[in-house]
Each structure stands twice: as C-alpha cells, then as structure tokens.
Write a protein that holds these residues in place. Structure first.
Motif, mmCIF file in Angstrom:
data_model
loop_
_atom_site.group_PDB
_atom_site.id
_atom_site.type_symbol
_atom_site.label_atom_id
_atom_site.label_comp_id
_atom_site.label_asym_id
_atom_site.label_seq_id
_atom_site.Cartn_x
_atom_site.Cartn_y
_atom_site.Cartn_z
ATOM 1 N N ASP A 123 -27.725 88.517 86.461
ATOM 2 C CA ASP A 123 -28.099 87.163 86.054
ATOM 3 C C ASP A 123 -28.791 87.152 84.701
ATOM 4 O O ASP A 123 -28.704 86.170 83.955
ATOM 5 N N ALA A 124 -29.483 88.239 84.326
ATOM 6 C CA ALA A 124 -30.196 88.272 83.051
ATOM 7 C C ALA A 124 -29.234 88.286 81.866
ATOM 8 O O ALA A 124 -29.436 87.580 80.873
ATOM 9 N N VAL A 125 -28.188 89.091 81.958
ATOM 10 C CA VAL A 125 -27.238 89.190 80.851
ATOM 11 C C VAL A 125 -26.274 88.004 80.849
ATOM 12 O O VAL A 125 -25.910 87.488 79.779
ATOM 13 N N THR A 126 -25.865 87.527 82.008
ATOM 14 C CA THR A 126 -24.974 86.365 82.034
ATOM 15 C C THR A 126 -25.710 85.101 81.608
ATOM 16 O O THR A 126 -25.104 84.195 81.024
ATOM 17 N N ARG A 127 -27.020 85.028 81.848
ATOM 18 C CA ARG A 127 -27.774 83.852 81.413
ATOM 19 C C ARG A 127 -27.850 83.790 79.883
ATOM 20 O O ARG A 127 -27.844 82.704 79.301
ATOM 21 N N PHE A 128 -27.922 84.956 79.243
ATOM 22 C CA PHE A 128 -27.917 84.971 77.782
ATOM 23 C C PHE A 128 -26.588 84.427 77.258
ATOM 24 O O PHE A 128 -26.556 83.640 76.303
ATOM 25 N N LEU A 129 -25.505 84.828 77.875
ATOM 26 C CA LEU A 129 -24.196 84.298 77.494
ATOM 27 C C LEU A 129 -24.134 82.791 77.728
ATOM 28 O O LEU A 129 -23.603 82.045 76.892
ATOM 29 N N THR A 130 -24.677 82.340 78.849
ATOM 30 C CA THR A 130 -24.658 80.916 79.173
ATOM 31 C C THR A 130 -25.393 80.110 78.112
ATOM 32 O O THR A 130 -24.924 79.045 77.676
ATOM 33 N N ALA A 131 -26.557 80.594 77.685
ATOM 34 C CA ALA A 131 -27.325 79.897 76.657
ATOM 35 C C ALA A 131 -26.547 79.818 75.346
ATOM 36 O O ALA A 131 -26.530 78.773 74.685
ATOM 37 N N ALA A 132 -25.892 80.908 74.956
ATOM 38 C CA ALA A 132 -25.125 80.914 73.710
ATOM 39 C C ALA A 132 -23.907 79.993 73.794
ATOM 40 O O ALA A 132 -23.537 79.353 72.800
ATOM 41 N N MET A 133 -23.308 79.913 74.956
ATOM 42 C CA MET A 133 -22.093 79.127 75.123
ATOM 43 C C MET A 133 -22.347 77.630 75.211
ATOM 44 O O MET A 133 -21.534 76.823 74.749
ATOM 45 N N PHE A 134 -23.493 77.233 75.790
ATOM 46 C CA PHE A 134 -23.661 75.825 76.143
ATOM 47 C C PHE A 134 -24.922 75.161 75.597
ATOM 48 O O PHE A 134 -25.129 73.969 75.835
ATOM 49 N N ALA A 135 -25.769 75.873 74.875
ATOM 50 C CA ALA A 135 -27.011 75.286 74.375
ATOM 51 C C ALA A 135 -27.160 75.552 72.887
ATOM 52 O O ALA A 135 -27.013 76.696 72.440
ATOM 53 N N THR A 136 -27.460 74.517 72.124
ATOM 54 C CA THR A 136 -27.743 74.700 70.706
ATOM 55 C C THR A 136 -29.125 75.324 70.551
ATOM 56 O O THR A 136 -29.914 75.376 71.494
ATOM 57 N N ASN A 137 -29.408 75.763 69.341
ATOM 58 C CA ASN A 137 -30.608 76.565 69.112
ATOM 59 C C ASN A 137 -31.890 75.828 69.473
ATOM 60 O O ASN A 137 -32.829 76.414 70.011
ATOM 61 N N GLU A 138 -31.947 74.518 69.194
ATOM 62 C CA GLU A 138 -33.169 73.768 69.471
ATOM 63 C C GLU A 138 -33.356 73.457 70.949
ATOM 64 O O GLU A 138 -34.402 72.931 71.342
ATOM 65 N N MET A 139 -32.375 73.804 71.786
ATOM 66 C CA MET A 139 -32.442 73.505 73.220
ATOM 67 C C MET A 139 -33.001 74.668 74.039
ATOM 68 O O MET A 139 -33.209 74.514 75.243
ATOM 69 N N ILE A 140 -33.234 75.809 73.412
ATOM 70 C CA ILE A 140 -33.705 76.977 74.157
ATOM 71 C C ILE A 140 -34.993 77.527 73.542
ATOM 72 O O ILE A 140 -35.249 77.368 72.351
ATOM 73 N N MET A 141 -35.779 78.172 74.367
ATOM 74 C CA MET A 141 -37.039 78.794 73.953
ATOM 75 C C MET A 141 -37.040 80.212 74.504
ATOM 76 O O MET A 141 -36.759 80.423 75.689
#
Length: 412
Positions: A366-384
């Motif tokens: 889940d840790a590595v797939t979550r990183f992929l999920t953030a890159a695929m579906f969230a713009t830079n200002e949407m993640i911390m």
C-alpha cells in the motif's frame, strides 16, 4: 435456540434460515409463526410448546442482541441501513458513562448509533485495523492514548475512532481499547476469508510467481496481503465511512509524543492526501511489474499523470534504483471523496480485485501503490508529504516514552 423453538412450536415445519451469512450483517432472527386463529385446533400441548418457544426465543434474543449491540457491526436487513454502535459518546469513557437505577445499581450505558450519540456528520474519523493478537491490542492501546496530542479536533466533538477487525476480539480486548481514549469508538467488521473472484489462494504460491510469500509471525497465511488489500480498496467501500469526509489512518504500532496543531484534519482545505515521503521500497522484489502495470492502466484509461513532476520522479527512481518511491502509510490522511472517485476506484480495483492480482501474487504494498496513486490522480497542491509533527512508529512508540510524554502534556 430459535430453530429449536420453531420446531417445537410448528411440529415438523422447518424454521426459515437466513441466506446472508456475512459477519458484517445483522444476525436477523427468524420470526416464529403465530398461533392459529382456529381456537379448537390450538391444543394445550401446542400452547405449551409455544410457551417453551417463547422462553427459548427470549433467551436467544437477549444473548445475541447483547453481543451484537456492544461489539458487532449491524445492518438492518429490512431497510438496508448500515448501523454502527459507538462507545464513549458525549466524550466520556464507557466506564464513566453509567446509569443508576432506584436501587443504586449501576450498569454501563450501552453504545448507541451515530444519530443517537449526537455526533456530527461529514467530519474526520480516525481508522485503525487490528488483529486479535494481544501484542497488537497492547500497542493499539498506547496509540489510542497518544491521540490526546491531536489539537485539530472540534473541542465538543473529537473525531471518532473506527477499529476495523475480523470479529474475533474478546470482550476484554474490546473494552481495553474503549478505555484507552475518551473519543467515540466503534468496531466495524471485515472478512479476510473472502478473496477476489478468479484468485485461488490455494493454487497461487510463491513458486508460480517467483516471489517469496511474505509472512508475519502468528498471523494467517494471507493476513498481511488482506491488510494491504483493505487499505487500498476495502476501506473505501466499507459503509462505516459513510458519515465522514476525511480519514486519518494509524497502525496499531503508531503513536504521537508531541502536539499536532491540525490533525486529524488536513492543514489546508485544498488537500486530498497527506503522508510522509520516506524514500524507496527496499524490497525490490515487491515492485516487480508494478510500474509497467500502472502505465498500462493509464493507457487503457486514456489518462496522463495529474502530477507530471511526481511521475517523472517515479520513473527516474525506477531507472536509477530499480525500485519505486513510497509514502509512510502507517500514517496517512485521505479525503474520502477523492479516494472514491470512479477513476481512482478503478485503479484500486485493478491492483487488488483483478488480474494479475498483484497485491497477492507480487505483494505490491500500500505504501508504494499510494505513491503511484498520488502521482496519477492528484496535482502538486493537493498533496502534503512532510513529517507529521509529533508522530512516531514502531520503536519510537515505546509505551514508557509515550506515557512520559502524556504526563508532561497533562502538566502543561
């Protein structure tokens, strides 16, 4: 007992049996057939049978309802409404929330549904998944106590805690968790005996994939994999999340030892995901085929990465390190609406519910797939991705250290 009661009351007629055997459903009890309207055919012996049936039914109903109302997820099979019963309502511990009758006896107030507890909806919730191993229970008690360091709550309505479990916690274990915090708490169930259609847990072995099966001591063969599946896919489909807008995940071996000013909420309203970037997956075997699979998924969806910079970092890492970056997902805050977007849900299903069943066969985490999920579906200002103030994990969460920090907090 109900089956016996019905048979006694109805002779050889068999009592109806519920076809729903899921542990996440209410154990709705079959109704007995009422006495016949023809009084002449209603013999004394049959009346005695009904009397015995009533006694047995009462005993059975009391036993089951007492167990369900305290610790089991409920679902009304008539209305289809999912209901959880919460402990610690009104920001009080269960053992402090007592009613006293006229004779001076005290009994703990029974946990109540969310609506009866008066808790607001669409706020944050804290989620944990725990096994019945006593070690995990002991660690989770420390984690729950440490939530006193969170300062982003509504003072009148602290975020509830959902302790997901397989329905195998003892009453003593459950009560020990309830007593570890003053936050409202409920115990929704999960079923880790069910696998995705098309995946054979008996036929899929390490020999067929070349990846050695990952095992955790004292846990079931597929328990760790089902845990990964739950955090990627299962939690976002679980009806226990319906009242909430934001989910803060902690693991049983998580803790806080310093104040955090905004948790369990997001620091900024535009954020949809928060977890610390902590480097690369050191188990390179656990990334086999994952990046190619993600690229293939995006091609099929006619999609490009929402965060080109993060995606470029992923590809560069894979070329230079032959592994992938990851978040520290033993702590994460997610916006439910974002996680439940159809395209995000489709990606999650592709990881856990469909061929090649990469979570089970390759232990994509889940840790590595979550990183992929953030890159695929969230713009830079949407993640911390910074370290959460005060947060610790595993060896940084020794009970003595956490309790000392809490004592200092109480004196402040």
């Amino acid at each position: 007992l109900f089956t016996a009661a019905n048979k006694m009351a109805q002779g050889s007629k068999r009592a109806p049996r519920s076809s729903n055997r899921s542990r996440n459903k209410d154990r709705t009890l079959p109704k007995t057939t009422p006495p016949p309207e023809d009084v002449e055919s209603y013999s004394p012996n049959r009346a005695n049978s009904w009397a015995i049936a009533f006694v047995l039914a009462s005993i059975a109903f009391f036993t089951v309802s007492q167990f369900n109302n305290r610790y089991i997820t409920l679902s009304n099979q008539t209305t289809g409404k999912y209901t959880l019963h919460y402990h610690n309502v009104n920001n009080r511990r269960l053992d402090e929330n007592e009613d006293e009758d006229s004779e001076g006896d005290t009994t703990p107030t029974a946990p109540v549904p969310l609506e009866a507890a008066g808790l607001p909806k669409k706020g944050p919730v804290i989620a944990a998944l725990v096994t019945n191993r006593q070690k995990d229970i002991d660690e989770l008690q420390v984690a729950l106590k440490s939530l006193a360091f969170l300062q982003g709550d509504d003072p009148e309505y602290p975020a509830p805690v959902l302790v997901f479990n397989e329905g195998d916690l003892s009453e003593e274990q459950t009560q020990s968790l309830v007593d570890s915090t003053t936050r409202p708490m409920a115990f929704p169930l999960v079923d880790f005996t069910i696998f995705p259609p098309g995946f054979d847990p008996n036929g899929d072995t390490s020999n067929s994939t070349g990846v050695k099966k990952f095992r955790v001591k004292d846990r079931s063969e597929w328990g760790y994999y089902q845990m990964i599946r739950f955090w990627i896919t299962g939690i976002w489909k679980h009806p226990a999340l319906e009242p909430y807008s934001t989910v803060m995940r902690i693991d049983s071996d998580s803790c806080f030892k310093e104040p955090n000013l905004f948790l369990p909420k997001f620091k900024n309203p535009n954020l949809v995901y928060y977890s610390q970037y902590v480097g690369f997956e050191d188990g390179k075997n656990f990334t086999i085929g994952l990046l190619d699979f993600a690229k293939q998924f995006m091609r099929k969806q006619n999609k490009v990465a929402a965060n080109p910079m993060l995606w470029q970092f992923i590809e560069t890492t894979f070329v230079s390190e032959e592994t992938l970056p990851l978040f520290q997902t033993n702590f994460e805050v997610s916006k439910k609406e974002w996680m439940q977007q159809p395209e995000v849900m489709a990606w999650h299903d592709a990881l856990t519910e469909e061929e090649p069943f990469g979570i089970f066969r390759y232990r994509w985490g889940d840790a590595v797939t979550r990183f992929l999920t953030a890159a695929m579906f969230a713009t830079n200002e949407m993640i911390m991705t910074s370290h959460p103030d005060g947060y610790g994990h595993k060896e940084r969460c020794q009970k003595e250290d956490v309790m000392a920090a809490l004592a200092t907090l109480a004196q402040a």
